[in-house]
Write a protein that holds these residues in place. Structure first.
Motif, PDB file in Angstrom:
ATOM      1  N   TRP A 120      -5.458   4.847   0.490  1.00 29.97           N
ATOM      2  CA  TRP A 120      -4.371   3.969   0.047  1.00 29.97           C
ATOM      3  C   TRP A 120      -4.951   2.607  -0.294  1.00 29.97           C
ATOM      4  O   TRP A 120      -5.866   2.133   0.332  1.00 29.97           O
ATOM      5  CB  TRP A 120      -3.311   3.794   1.148  1.00 29.97           C
ATOM      6  CG  TRP A 120      -2.707   5.067   1.608  1.00 29.97           C
ATOM      7  CD1 TRP A 120      -2.519   6.208   0.881  1.00 29.97           C
ATOM      8  CD2 TRP A 120      -2.214   5.348   2.910  1.00 29.97           C
ATOM      9  NE1 TRP A 120      -1.935   7.168   1.653  1.00 29.97           N
ATOM     10  CE2 TRP A 120      -1.729   6.681   2.902  1.00 29.97           C
ATOM     11  CE3 TRP A 120      -2.114   4.603   4.074  1.00 29.97           C
ATOM     12  CZ2 TRP A 120      -1.169   7.265   4.017  1.00 29.97           C
ATOM     13  CZ3 TRP A 120      -1.548   5.194   5.195  1.00 29.97           C
ATOM     14  CH2 TRP A 120      -1.085   6.515   5.150  1.00 29.97           C
ATOM     15  N   ARG A 121      -4.362   1.964  -1.269  1.00 27.46           N
ATOM     16  CA  ARG A 121      -4.874   0.660  -1.675  1.00 27.46           C
ATOM     17  C   ARG A 121      -3.719  -0.176  -2.233  1.00 27.46           C
ATOM     18  O   ARG A 121      -2.794   0.358  -2.837  1.00 27.46           O
ATOM     19  CB  ARG A 121      -5.953   0.822  -2.745  1.00 27.46           C
ATOM     20  CG  ARG A 121      -6.610  -0.478  -3.165  1.00 27.46           C
ATOM     21  CD  ARG A 121      -7.456  -0.303  -4.422  1.00 27.46           C
ATOM     22  NE  ARG A 121      -8.585   0.582  -4.210  1.00 27.46           N
ATOM     23  CZ  ARG A 121      -9.772   0.182  -3.762  1.00 27.46           C
ATOM     24  NH1 ARG A 121      -9.959  -1.092  -3.472  1.00 27.46           N
ATOM     25  NH2 ARG A 121     -10.749   1.027  -3.604  1.00 27.46           N
ATOM     26  N   GLY A 122      -3.762  -1.471  -2.004  1.00 33.48           N
ATOM     27  CA  GLY A 122      -2.873  -2.350  -2.727  1.00 33.48           C
ATOM     28  C   GLY A 122      -1.624  -2.789  -1.993  1.00 33.48           C
ATOM     29  O   GLY A 122      -0.678  -3.224  -2.626  1.00 33.48           O
ATOM     30  N   PHE A 123      -1.576  -2.694  -0.658  1.00 37.41           N
ATOM     31  CA  PHE A 123      -0.427  -3.254   0.049  1.00 37.41           C
ATOM     32  C   PHE A 123      -0.881  -3.847   1.378  1.00 37.41           C
ATOM     33  O   PHE A 123      -1.978  -3.592   1.844  1.00 37.41           O
ATOM     34  CB  PHE A 123       0.682  -2.227   0.274  1.00 37.41           C
ATOM     35  CG  PHE A 123       0.213  -0.939   0.875  1.00 37.41           C
ATOM     36  CD1 PHE A 123      -0.023  -0.826   2.230  1.00 37.41           C
ATOM     37  CD2 PHE A 123       0.019   0.183   0.082  1.00 37.41           C
ATOM     38  CE1 PHE A 123      -0.445   0.370   2.791  1.00 37.41           C
ATOM     39  CE2 PHE A 123      -0.397   1.383   0.645  1.00 37.41           C
ATOM     40  CZ  PHE A 123      -0.631   1.473   1.987  1.00 37.41           C
ATOM     41  N   THR A 124      -0.005  -4.623   1.963  1.00 36.40           N
ATOM     42  CA  THR A 124      -0.359  -5.344   3.183  1.00 36.40           C
ATOM     43  C   THR A 124      -0.016  -4.516   4.412  1.00 36.40           C
ATOM     44  O   THR A 124       0.680  -3.509   4.343  1.00 36.40           O
ATOM     45  CB  THR A 124       0.408  -6.679   3.257  1.00 36.40           C
ATOM     46  OG1 THR A 124       1.808  -6.412   3.168  1.00 36.40           O
ATOM     47  CG2 THR A 124       0.002  -7.593   2.119  1.00 36.40           C
TER      48      THR A 124
END
Length: 428
Positions: A89-93
């Motif tokens: 997963w990539r791209g969120f906090t």
């Protein structure tokens, strides 16, 4: 979600510990829900309980804000430990929203997750069992990160983690953004990896050993051998699990009163009976529970499923409700601290008999209990998930399984003391 590789900025040891506590609280609450909550759902917990469970010092509101802001602004890559897998997963906090507020003089924290994390918490396809008290006993970021990875392999037949490039391990156990640390492996091994291994081996239930794979004189890949200790590490009693505090607070029971019950009856017994109370309050066909604390204390002291209170009906209750409530009261609850030793021992013997059954026989027994509870309207979502996980001999569902099997094998008086028992007690 085990391998958290920071992308935007550094993550502190305390923030990672607190994040683990928030995950545990959220997963515990999700397990009690019938369905996935709305996208704007916020989980809640007393801030002091979160900090204590994380093993951190009592922090002020300002310091706590710093840790929570750290998590709400930190972007991470979620790596997989499986061979050949990369970034999952990539791209969120780590948190999508966080808030602090005061309630009756106490600070509470509320938080929410991105949808992908919510789905993983609700229905994990692959997981590792982590104990919060073990994680909080570790004093370095590298030790926590490495322990979480190795814990997944504690029951792996090979006893080995996956082989990964050296730089993968550097990023996996480092609190700074990926690619920041590019020092020689021998220095990182000496300064960070070996101390983390020593800490894990002395403070946890695992023994970990570093295995290096070389090309010529250079170490190019690394993995770890993982073994469970034969004798578990003894630790001092920890603070009350924050999820227990949250469950009690949701039922109107303040932490101070909960602590008194836990001191008297022990936390495992309190958690079991909190589940009973949750089921009772969730039954809209019965009159509401006016005092959750008194009801819980009665459950713990009497060891019964609600007794007369469980039979309370709405003033316009229908006949089938009466039958269902009577059936509920007729089913035995889990063992209570007030049960006599001989009955506790008898239940333990019966449980071992059930464990010795073949898979087919045990499945038939479990299916029969599920059918019985469904017919009585007692098969809650929590119990359904317990059955689905295969944990059928503990908690409320385990008590019903024991009772069903014992009644079939030994008759309805299996839980009554027989004359032979009396004579045996006198001989002793």
């Amino acid at each position: 979600m085990i391998v958290m590789v920071p992308r935007s900025h550094r993550i502190s040891l305390t923030a990672r510990k607190i994040y683990n506590v928030l995950l545990q609280v959220a997963q515990d609450r999700l397990a009690s829900m019938e369905s996935m909550p709305a996208a704007d759902h916020m989980f809640e917990a007393p801030l002091a309980a979160v900090i204590r469970t994380a093993g951190a010092k009592e922090e002020g509101r300002t310091t706590a804000k710093r840790y929570l802001r750290e998590m709400s602004t930190l972007e991470v890559d979620w790596e997989s430990t499986a061979p050949g897998d990369g970034v999952k997963w990539r791209g969120f906090t780590m948190l999508s929203e966080v808030a602090l507020e005061q309630r009756n003089g106490d600070n509470w924290v509320a938080w929410s997750y991105p949808p992908t994390i919510m789905s993983a918490l609700r229905d994990p396809q692959r997981w590792a069992r982590l104990e919060l008290d073990v994680l909080t006993s570790l004093g370095s970021y590298a030790a926590i990160a490495l322990y979480e990875i190795c814990a997944r392999y504690r029951d792996n037949p090979s006893g080995l983690t996956s082989r990964k490039p050296v730089l993968w391990w550097v990023d996996a156990i480092s609190p700074v953004p990926a690619g920041t640390e590019r020092r020689e492996w021998r220095k990182i091994k000496s300064e960070r990896v070996k101390p983390a291994i020593d800490e894990i081996n002395s403070e946890t239930d695992l023994e970990v050993e570093l295995i290096e794979h070389r090309q010529g004189r250079s170490v190019v890949e690394v993995q770890f051998a993982v073994r469970k200790k034969k004798v578990p590490v003894k630790r001092a009693p920890e603070a009350i699990d924050v999820s227990t505090v949250v469950r009690a607070e949701s039922l109107g029971i303040r932490e101070a009163k909960l602590e008194a019950l836990i001191k008297e009856f022990g936390e495992p017994a309190v958690r079991v009976q909190l589940e009973v109370l949750e089921q009772r309050t969730g039954n809209t066909r019965l009159r509401g529970v006016e005092n959750g604390y008194s009801y819980l204390r009665s459950l713990l002291r009497n060891g019964v499923l609600g007794e007369a209170d469980a039979l309370e009906l709405p003033e316009q209750g229908a006949p089938e409700v009466t039958q269902r409530a009577a059936a509920a009261a007729a089913v035995a609850p889990p063992a209570s601290p007030s049960d006599p030793p001989w009955l506790i021992e008898r239940r333990a013997v019966i449980r071992k008999e059930i464990e010795a059954l073949s898979d087919t026989q045990r499945k038939g027994l479990v299916d029969a209990v599920v059918q019985q509870l469904q017919s009585q309207g007692l098969m809650t979502a929590v119990l359904s998930r317990r059955v689905a996980s295969g944990d059928v001999l503990h908690g409320m569902f385990g008590a019903w399984v024991v009772r069903s099997y014992a009644t079939q094998m030994y008759g309805p008086d299996w839980d009554k003391r027989q004359p032979d028992d009396e004579e045996g007690a006198q001989d002793e």
